[in-house]
Design a protein around this motif. Structure first.
Motif, mmCIF file in Angstrom:
data_model
loop_
_atom_site.group_PDB
_atom_site.id
_atom_site.type_symbol
_atom_site.label_atom_id
_atom_site.label_comp_id
_atom_site.label_asym_id
_atom_site.label_seq_id
_atom_site.Cartn_x
_atom_site.Cartn_y
_atom_site.Cartn_z
ATOM 1 N N MET A 1 1.198 -1.265 0.098
ATOM 2 C CA MET A 1 0.486 0.120 0.315
ATOM 3 C C MET A 1 0.992 1.432 0.091
ATOM 4 O O MET A 1 1.287 1.454 0.799
ATOM 5 N N ASP A 2 0.953 2.101 -0.406
ATOM 6 C CA ASP A 2 1.652 3.047 -0.915
ATOM 7 C C ASP A 2 1.251 4.347 -0.659
ATOM 8 O O ASP A 2 0.151 4.387 0.292
ATOM 9 N N PHE A 3 2.001 5.340 0.121
ATOM 10 C CA PHE A 3 1.890 5.809 1.260
ATOM 11 C C PHE A 3 0.282 7.146 0.521
ATOM 12 O O PHE A 3 -0.129 7.393 1.709
ATOM 13 N N ASP A 4 0.516 7.727 -0.894
ATOM 14 C CA ASP A 4 -0.249 8.113 -0.893
ATOM 15 C C ASP A 4 -1.876 7.791 -0.090
ATOM 16 O O ASP A 4 -2.477 8.608 0.192
ATOM 17 N N THR A 5 -2.099 6.583 -0.636
ATOM 18 C CA THR A 5 -3.359 6.731 -0.528
ATOM 19 C C THR A 5 -3.617 5.485 0.625
ATOM 20 O O THR A 5 -5.197 5.719 1.210
ATOM 21 N N ALA A 6 -2.380 5.508 1.916
ATOM 22 C CA ALA A 6 -2.918 5.360 3.060
ATOM 23 C C ALA A 6 -2.922 6.668 3.611
ATOM 24 O O ALA A 6 -3.800 7.067 4.333
ATOM 25 N N PHE A 7 -1.992 7.516 3.485
ATOM 26 C CA PHE A 7 -2.848 9.389 3.109
ATOM 27 C C PHE A 7 -4.247 9.421 3.870
ATOM 28 O O PHE A 7 -4.882 10.090 4.469
ATOM 29 N N PHE A 8 -4.896 9.219 1.712
ATOM 30 C CA PHE A 8 -5.220 9.769 1.882
ATOM 31 C C PHE A 8 -7.266 8.958 2.520
ATOM 32 O O PHE A 8 -8.290 8.922 3.292
ATOM 33 N N CYS A 9 -6.789 7.837 3.199
ATOM 34 C CA CYS A 9 -7.843 6.326 3.789
ATOM 35 C C CYS A 9 -7.718 7.599 5.367
ATOM 36 O O CYS A 9 -8.737 7.910 5.862
ATOM 37 N N ILE A 10 -6.629 7.676 5.908
ATOM 38 C CA ILE A 10 -6.822 8.318 6.914
ATOM 39 C C ILE A 10 -7.384 9.118 7.616
ATOM 40 O O ILE A 10 -8.272 9.788 8.197
ATOM 41 N N GLY A 14 -10.601 10.051 9.465
ATOM 42 C CA GLY A 14 -11.170 11.629 10.262
ATOM 43 C C GLY A 14 -11.768 12.851 9.415
ATOM 44 O O GLY A 14 -12.994 13.009 10.564
ATOM 45 N N PHE A 15 -12.634 12.694 8.319
ATOM 46 C CA PHE A 15 -13.590 13.716 8.455
ATOM 47 C C PHE A 15 -15.125 13.050 8.852
ATOM 48 O O PHE A 15 -15.716 13.681 9.255
ATOM 49 N N ILE A 16 -14.938 11.208 7.969
ATOM 50 C CA ILE A 16 -16.501 10.479 8.819
ATOM 51 C C ILE A 16 -16.480 10.671 10.207
ATOM 52 O O ILE A 16 -17.715 11.264 10.602
ATOM 53 N N THR A 17 -15.097 10.608 11.170
ATOM 54 C CA THR A 17 -15.450 10.126 12.088
ATOM 55 C C THR A 17 -15.858 12.424 12.487
ATOM 56 O O THR A 17 -16.389 11.736 13.560
ATOM 57 N N GLY A 18 -15.053 12.346 12.231
ATOM 58 C CA GLY A 18 -15.999 14.395 12.588
ATOM 59 C C GLY A 18 -17.466 14.383 12.793
ATOM 60 O O GLY A 18 -17.944 14.845 13.402
ATOM 61 N N PHE A 19 -17.860 14.129 11.399
ATOM 62 C CA PHE A 19 -19.298 14.011 10.549
ATOM 63 C C PHE A 19 -19.542 13.599 11.781
ATOM 64 O O PHE A 19 -20.880 14.142 11.582
ATOM 65 N N SER A 20 -19.321 12.292 11.708
ATOM 66 C CA SER A 20 -20.667 11.676 12.456
ATOM 67 C C SER A 20 -20.808 12.041 13.801
ATOM 68 O O SER A 20 -21.774 12.112 14.395
ATOM 69 N N LYS A 21 -19.434 12.377 14.493
ATOM 70 C CA LYS A 21 -19.369 12.851 16.151
ATOM 71 C C LYS A 21 -20.684 13.966 15.655
ATOM 72 O O LYS A 21 -21.556 13.707 17.088
ATOM 73 N N PHE A 22 -20.202 14.954 14.955
ATOM 74 C CA PHE A 22 -21.105 16.033 16.007
ATOM 75 C C PHE A 22 -22.405 15.995 14.589
ATOM 76 O O PHE A 22 -23.158 17.695 14.711
ATOM 77 N N SER A 23 -22.736 15.245 13.992
ATOM 78 C CA SER A 23 -23.683 14.827 13.317
ATOM 79 C C SER A 23 -24.568 14.094 13.666
ATOM 80 O O SER A 23 -25.125 13.827 15.318
ATOM 81 N N ILE A 24 -25.848 13.140 13.327
ATOM 82 C CA ILE A 24 -26.252 12.055 13.993
ATOM 83 C C ILE A 24 -26.048 11.054 14.736
ATOM 84 O O ILE A 24 -26.394 9.679 14.925
ATOM 85 N N ALA A 200 -2.616 12.261 10.729
ATOM 86 C CA ALA A 200 -2.932 12.784 8.915
ATOM 87 C C ALA A 200 -4.199 12.365 9.071
ATOM 88 O O ALA A 200 -4.263 13.160 8.567
ATOM 89 N N GLY A 201 -5.178 12.093 9.736
ATOM 90 C CA GLY A 201 -6.554 12.563 10.151
ATOM 91 C C GLY A 201 -7.560 13.801 10.341
ATOM 92 O O GLY A 201 -7.728 13.859 10.768
ATOM 93 N N LEU A 202 -5.918 14.257 11.179
ATOM 94 C CA LEU A 202 -7.156 15.937 11.900
ATOM 95 C C LEU A 202 -7.215 16.449 10.864
ATOM 96 O O LEU A 202 -8.386 17.190 11.397
ATOM 97 N N PRO A 203 -7.033 16.736 9.988
ATOM 98 C CA PRO A 203 -7.213 18.180 9.026
ATOM 99 C C PRO A 203 -8.692 17.545 8.637
ATOM 100 O O PRO A 203 -10.205 18.174 8.633
ATOM 101 N N GLY A 204 -9.237 16.715 8.314
ATOM 102 C CA GLY A 204 -9.962 15.848 7.996
ATOM 103 C C GLY A 204 -11.213 15.630 9.507
ATOM 104 O O GLY A 204 -12.189 15.875 9.002
#
Length: 243
Positions: A1-10, A14-24, A200-204
């Motif tokens: 698994m290359d770095f870019d793929t791993a980075f974007f997965c994380i 992160g985005f979905i974690t934040g969205f989920s916690k502060f929505s439904i 890597a997930g903190l901005p998301g």
């Protein structure tokens, strides 16, 4: 698994974690499968836990004062037992078995959610439901990081105010996720290197939290629920059929 793929997965997790916690909520079914694309073994849980705890802290600060502590305390003992059973299982399986387990868990959670959609609400207020949901929530949060739908289903039937529902949910996950940390470290699924990857997930996470908070009042909850179920079902089929 290359770095870019791993980075974007994380980052996406992160985005979905934040969205989920502060929505439904209820999007945990998607988060771990995304991380598992890059990290297919139980170490994926170690990558996620710092992000989960960060959002738990924010949620508790925002909503925690309205928690119903009697409900939290009733759920907690068996939830901790469930966490212990989960780490025992994770410590004895390989990455391929973990992927299969995750797929099965997603299917079972989806099936339970559909079943409860058509059951009388009183079933979740039975005393035995508290014990069952406590144990299941602990086990599922340890093995699949996806106890959100289970706990939400239970709490929504406890006749809580909106504020008490959100606060109770925030404190319950803060306690459960914190309890997982020493077990993940002891099992070798969380260490300094793995924790650093989660950065890597903190901005998301921050963008997702803001988006979830802003969009909460604009969402059609029922349509959103079915969209999440559909995406989770696709992830489960991928894991069960292709590993």
């Amino acid at each position: 698994m290359d770095f870019d793929t791993a980075f974007f997965c994380i980052l996406a997790a992160g985005f979905i974690t934040g969205f989920s916690k502060f929505s439904i909520g209820g999007m945990g079914l998607l988060i771990l499968p995304i991380i598992a694309i890059a990290y297919p073994g139980p170490e994926a849980l170690g990558i996620l836990i710092p992000m989960y705890i960060a959002t738990d802290i924010l949620a508790v600060k925002s909503y925690g004062r309205d928690a119903s502590w009697p409900i939290v305390l009733r759920l907690l003992p068996l939830a901790l037992i469930g966490i212990g059973l989960g780490i025992w299982l994770l410590s004895s399986i390989n990455p391929e078995q973990f992927t299969l387990l995750l797929g099965v868990m997603i299917v079972l959670i989806l099936a339970l959610g559909l079943w409860l959609d058509y059951r009388p609400s009183a079933v979740m207020r039975h005393p035995a439901a508290t014990q069952a949901m406590g144990l299941l929530s602990g086990f599922v949060t340890m093995t699949a990081n996806a106890a959100g739908p289970l706990l939400s289903l239970y709490l929504m039937e406890q006749r809580l105010s909106k504020e008490a529902y959100v606060g109770t949910r925030a404190w319950a996950f803060m306690i459960l996720n914190s309890a997982k940390v020493p077990l993940l470290i002891a099992a070798g699924f969380l260490n300094e290197e793995i924790a650093l990857r989660s950065l890597a997930g903190l901005p998301g996470l921050l963008v997702g939290s803001l988006a979830g908070y802003w969009l909460l009042k604009k969402l059609n909850i029922n349509q959103f629920k079915w969209m999440i179920r559909g995406m989770a079902a696709i992830a489960a089929v991928k894991m069960l059929a292709f590993g």
